[in-house]
Structures are given as C-alpha cells and as structure tokens.
Design a protein around this motif. Structure first.
Motif, PDB file in Angstrom:
ATOM      1  N   ASP A  69      41.674  16.916  42.346  1.00 25.38           N
ATOM      2  CA  ASP A  69      42.451  16.670  43.563  1.00 25.38           C
ATOM      3  C   ASP A  69      41.731  15.727  44.523  1.00 25.38           C
ATOM      4  N   LYS A  70      40.404  15.809  44.555  1.00 31.01           N
ATOM      5  CA  LYS A  70      39.606  14.948  45.434  1.00 31.01           C
ATOM      6  C   LYS A  70      39.313  13.580  44.816  1.00 31.01           C
ATOM      7  N   GLY A  71      39.677  13.386  43.554  1.00 31.16           N
ATOM      8  CA  GLY A  71      39.441  12.103  42.897  1.00 31.16           C
ATOM      9  C   GLY A  71      38.020  11.921  42.393  1.00 31.16           C
ATOM     10  N   ILE A  72      37.257  12.987  42.306  1.00 27.04           N
ATOM     11  CA  ILE A  72      35.855  12.894  41.887  1.00 27.04           C
ATOM     12  C   ILE A  72      35.749  12.387  40.443  1.00 27.04           C
ATOM     13  N   PHE A  73      36.554  12.961  39.547  1.00 28.27           N
ATOM     14  CA  PHE A  73      36.483  12.543  38.150  1.00 28.27           C
ATOM     15  C   PHE A  73      36.920  11.085  37.989  1.00 28.27           C
ATOM     16  N   ALA A  74      37.915  10.665  38.738  1.00 26.53           N
ATOM     17  CA  ALA A  74      38.357   9.267  38.681  1.00 26.53           C
ATOM     18  C   ALA A  74      37.233   8.339  39.170  1.00 26.53           C
ATOM     19  N   GLN A  75      36.533   8.736  40.234  1.00 26.97           N
ATOM     20  CA  GLN A  75      35.412   7.938  40.730  1.00 26.97           C
ATOM     21  C   GLN A  75      34.301   7.851  39.689  1.00 26.97           C
ATOM     22  N   MET A  76      34.056   8.956  38.991  1.00 26.73           N
ATOM     23  CA  MET A  76      33.037   8.948  37.931  1.00 26.73           C
ATOM     24  C   MET A  76      33.395   7.923  36.858  1.00 26.73           C
ATOM     25  N   MET A  77      34.645   7.938  36.417  1.00 26.38           N
ATOM     26  CA  MET A  77      35.068   7.032  35.353  1.00 26.38           C
ATOM     27  C   MET A  77      34.974   5.572  35.792  1.00 26.38           C
ATOM     28  N   VAL A  78      35.421   5.280  37.005  1.00 32.83           N
ATOM     29  CA  VAL A  78      35.354   3.913  37.520  1.00 32.83           C
ATOM     30  C   VAL A  78      33.895   3.481  37.653  1.00 32.83           C
ATOM     31  N   GLY A  79      33.068   4.344  38.198  1.00 31.87           N
ATOM     32  CA  GLY A  79      31.658   4.019  38.371  1.00 31.87           C
ATOM     33  C   GLY A  79      30.931   3.819  37.056  1.00 31.87           C
TER      34      GLY A  79
END
Length: 92
Positions: A69-79
């Motif tokens: 919900d906070k977008g943490i996993f999406a940030q991990m993938m992008v990073g």
C-alpha cells in the motif's frame, strides 16, 4: 519443507536502503518475513500455507499489505532495476 527460500546477506544489504523507518515497536526479523513473502509469491501459496519457519502467516500478510500500500515493494523494484547497466524488464 526442505526447499525454503532465504535471502542472503548480500541481497538483504541491497534491499535495506528501501526499508521504511521503524516507528515505535521494532519490526520482527526482516529477513525472515521478506523471505517468507517471496516464498509465498514464488510458489503461489495462500498466506495460511506459509511454512512455520517464516513465522505467523498473519505477520507475512500484514507486512506485504502495508508495504504494498505504501509502494515500498515498487520502490525496491525500480531502485534495483536502476542499478543495472543494461536495460531489461524485471518481472515478479
């Protein structure tokens, strides 16, 4: 179950910069929980079918839901994808 998945020290070191700060009560073991989440997703299991070595299934689900919900996993993938020299598509 002998085929459990565990993140290595090197993998955890790459992921840790993306972890949100803990507020108040410390989080349970990040390696155990994230390894469990990956195991569940990789094998297409229901949360309640998580092996006991990863801890309570409710803990795995709550971390997955909260960080999703906070977008943490999406940030991990992008990073992690940005660290690659060669452009490629990353799928989970």
């Amino acid at each position: 179950m002998s085929d459990l998945f565990w993140l290595s020290d090197a993998q955890m070191a790459r992921l840790e910069p993306y972890f949100p700060k803990s507020h108040g009560k410390p989080r349970v073991d990040d390696r155990r929980v994230l390894s469990g989440i990956i195991f569940i997703n990789r094998n297409g299991l229901r949360w309640r079918d998580a092996p006991k070595e990863y801890g309570p299934h409710k803990t795995l689900y709550n971390r997955w839901k909260r960080w999703s919900d906070k977008g943490i996993f999406a940030q991990m993938m992008v990073g992690l994808a940005a660290e690659q020299v060669e452009e490629k598509t990353v799928l989970i």
